[in-house]
Design a protein around this motif. Structure first.
Motif, mmCIF file in Angstrom:
data_model
loop_
_atom_site.group_PDB
_atom_site.id
_atom_site.type_symbol
_atom_site.label_atom_id
_atom_site.label_comp_id
_atom_site.label_asym_id
_atom_site.label_seq_id
_atom_site.Cartn_x
_atom_site.Cartn_y
_atom_site.Cartn_z
ATOM 1 N N ALA A 151 -6.213 5.948 -4.669
ATOM 2 C CA ALA A 151 -5.291 4.802 -4.721
ATOM 3 C C ALA A 151 -5.021 4.258 -3.323
ATOM 4 N N ASN A 152 -4.855 5.152 -2.371
ATOM 5 C CA ASN A 152 -4.583 4.723 -0.996
ATOM 6 C C ASN A 152 -5.756 3.929 -0.420
ATOM 7 N N LEU A 153 -6.975 4.450 -0.616
ATOM 8 C CA LEU A 153 -8.159 3.758 -0.094
ATOM 9 C C LEU A 153 -8.359 2.410 -0.768
ATOM 10 N N ALA A 154 -8.133 2.380 -2.094
ATOM 11 C CA ALA A 154 -8.332 1.127 -2.825
ATOM 12 C C ALA A 154 -7.372 0.041 -2.338
ATOM 13 N N HIS A 155 -6.114 0.378 -2.172
ATOM 14 C CA HIS A 155 -5.134 -0.615 -1.733
ATOM 15 C C HIS A 155 -5.329 -0.968 -0.264
ATOM 16 N N MET A 189 0.824 -1.205 0.000
ATOM 17 C CA MET A 189 0.000 0.000 0.000
ATOM 18 C C MET A 189 0.859 1.257 0.000
ATOM 19 N N ALA A 190 1.877 1.284 0.863
ATOM 20 C CA ALA A 190 2.745 2.450 0.944
ATOM 21 C C ALA A 190 3.459 2.682 -0.387
ATOM 22 N N TRP A 205 2.458 1.876 -3.478
ATOM 23 C CA TRP A 205 1.556 2.420 -4.475
ATOM 24 C C TRP A 205 1.159 3.860 -4.170
ATOM 25 N N THR A 206 1.052 4.215 -2.878
ATOM 26 C CA THR A 206 0.705 5.599 -2.508
ATOM 27 C C THR A 206 1.807 6.562 -2.912
ATOM 28 N N VAL A 207 3.055 6.178 -2.640
ATOM 29 C CA VAL A 207 4.186 7.041 -3.002
ATOM 30 C C VAL A 207 4.341 7.104 -4.516
ATOM 31 N N LEU A 208 4.188 5.925 -5.188
ATOM 32 C CA LEU A 208 4.359 5.896 -6.645
ATOM 33 C C LEU A 208 3.323 6.767 -7.342
ATOM 34 N N THR A 209 2.070 6.702 -6.917
ATOM 35 C CA THR A 209 1.031 7.496 -7.575
ATOM 36 C C THR A 209 1.159 8.981 -7.251
ATOM 37 N N GLN A 241 -6.052 -4.786 0.847
ATOM 38 C CA GLN A 241 -5.196 -5.463 1.819
ATOM 39 C C GLN A 241 -5.869 -5.608 3.184
ATOM 40 N N ARG A 242 -7.115 -5.157 3.264
ATOM 41 C CA ARG A 242 -7.932 -5.292 4.475
ATOM 42 C C ARG A 242 -7.227 -4.717 5.718
ATOM 43 N N LEU A 243 -6.685 -3.508 5.509
ATOM 44 C CA LEU A 243 -6.052 -2.832 6.654
ATOM 45 C C LEU A 243 -7.121 -2.300 7.586
#
Length: 515
Positions: free
Chosen positions: A83-87, A1-2, A4-8, A91-93
């Protein structure tokens, strides 16, 4: 998740490619690619700096760009959150991990929002400046320029009157403390920068003007040794009856005096008050230069509150202003030299990247403290001209006592000298830097000269009529070598070829013999 958040945050849309919103991700990446291709194409077509400067002179384009920046910034930030919410969901955080994920997204949104916010602030400030009737006070249609690719094609030279005014709360009215004229070759940008001493006496006015009718034999109003060129402003402001329907008689009369003195017709003027100069230097982040000697802060009728120390210094606006205006232990001609040097040093320091990062501060400093008669419709032409001047450079031509005595000027010789100086400026390579440098490889301060001989300056709060050099100072400045200086009368001026000094700023450059 982290990841993809940084990449986007770096590549908008990338964080959505592995989610159900992958189509949106591809659209955002395609738009990003299109934007990058457009930027590359823009950089390849002509001079990108010149093209960019031309674009920012259109207020409509600026407003459109501001709206675009706002929309792009909002979309960029929104897709980070999506993107953050989707991932996080995939990942069921939950619990603390979910809050940490949201915190990372918030941090990335702020990181993206800051430069976008800065861009919006700059665009808003700049478009507001273009709407200022004070900074760009000329009427559209005045002094029309040529149509076509080069707006200056029909004008060989442009002469711009530059005035520095001191109109603080302790002053009785406004007066020009600095008088310069920049005579610019519009094709090459090579510029002859003339400085007129503020204590030039008994100036004449163009035939047919109201001032010439009152003073047919030269300015004679305040009395002996007080009829200075910078007192013309005060006289004109006190005689509004001679300037019907003129909102600024002081400027008009001073312009007449400068034009008759130099034999040049001025096309435009720009006036900055001293506080404005301080603000401009601060907005640019200061100016680095080697100070040639110890420069007093204050003095005259008041106390000296400190000094600008010699050697390599980074001057903020306050100290740059005092470098230019200090009179204690100096004379008007050394002061005039320092004024030319600081103007040229600031011009050298004002590179496009620095200016771009300083737009909001520069706009505030400009709008509050600068007045011109340049029509906003001609602004793109003036930006183009400024870029040419940056390439062509300034050559300094101060009117010192070696040119003509300020107390008894040879006006005919002075006009010939101006013409010869302009011709000389066209032969010069771009002048060397006036910032100064220390000895290569040495950590020691640059060698500096001693203070020039001369009477201490007067108090900054004196009226124009009181700012006259004493008779003792005038006598000291009087040229004694008749073979190397112009005659005091105009009778034999035609027999003397003007002499152009090739190092006119030597009295205020590091290492010069100033004693």
């Amino acid at each position: 998740m982290a990841f993809w958040t940084v990449l986007t945050s770096i590549l908008p849309g990338a964080g959505l490619l592995t989610t159900r919103m992958r189509r949106l991700g591809w659209v955002l990446l395609a738009l990003l690619a299109l934007a990058l291709v457009s930027v590359v194409a823009f950089m390849q077509v002509g001079d990108p700096l010149r093209n960019a400067m031309m674009l920012i002179t259109n207020r409509g384009l600026l407003i459109g760009a501001m709206v675009t920046v706002v929309v792009v910034g909002l979309v960029w930030g929104l897709q980070i959150v999506l993107a953050n919410l989707a991932h996080s969901t995939e990942q069921r955080l939950a619990g603390a991990k979910r809050f940490v994920a949201l915190g990372l997204a918030a941090l990335m949104v702020v990181a993206v929002a800051v430069p976008f916010g800065r861009g919006v602030q700059s665009l808003w400030a700049y478009q507001g400046l273009l709407g200022s009737d004070t900074v760009f006070g000329g009427r559209n249609g005045d002094n029309p320029l040529a149509d076509g690719k080069d707006p200056w094609a029909g004008k060989e030279r442009v002469n711009i009157l530059l005035l520095g005014q001191d109109a603080g709360a302790d002053r009785t009215g406004t007066r020009p403390d600095t008088l310069m004229v920049a005579s610019i070759d519009t094709k090459t940008g090579q510029t002859a920068l003339f400085s007129i001493p503020r204590n030039l006496e008994s100036v004449e006015f163009p035939e047919g003007t109201a001032a010439a009718e009152v003073f047919p034999d030269g300015f004679d109003y305040f009395g002996p040794q007080q009829n200075l060129i910078n007192a013309v402003w005060t006289w004109a402001e006190d005689r509004p009856d001679l300037f019907p329907d003129d909102p600024n008689p002081g400027l008009t009369a001073t312009t007449w005096a400068v034009e008759e003195t130099l034999g040049l017709e001025t096309d435009y003027y720009a006036m900055v008050n001293l506080q404005g100069f301080e603000d401009l230097v601060n907005a640019l982040g200061g100016v680095e230069m080697v100070v040639e000697r110890r420069i007093p802060i204050g003095g005259g009728a008041g106390p000296i509150s400190g000094y600008i120390e010699p050697g390599e210094q980074e001057l903020d606006g306050y100290h740059a202003l005092w470098y230019a205006r200090s009179r204690e232990g100096s004379n008007d001609f050394n002061r005039m030299c320092r004024q030319q040097r600081i103007v040229r040093a600031v011009t050298e320091e004002a590179d496009p990247a620095t200016v771009a990062m300083s737009i909001p501060k520069l706009v505030n400093a400009t709008e509050e403290n600068i007045q011109t008669d340049i029509p906003v419709s001609n602004l793109d032409a003036f930006i183009d001209l400024a870029l040419r001047v940056k390439e062509g450079g300034f050559t300094s031509y101060p009117i010192t006592q070696d040119v003509t005595p300020s107390y008894d000027a040879d006006w005919d010789y002075l006009e010939d000298w101006v013409d010869a100086s302009i011709e000389d400026s066209m032969k010069q390579d771009p002048p060397e830097s006036v910032i100064g440098e220390t000895e290569p490889g040495s950590d020691e301060p640059a060698e500096t000269g001693a203070p020039p001989e001369g009477e201490p300056g007067t108090d900054e709060g004196d009226s124009p009529a009181e700012e006259t050099p004493s008779q003792e100072e005038t006598t000291e400045a009087e040229p004694t070598d008749e073979s190397s200086t112009p005659s005091e009368g105009s009778g034999d001026s035609s027999q003397k070829a003007p002499e152009i000094e090739q190092d006119p700023l030597k009295s205020c450059l590091p290492g010069a013999d100033q004693g």
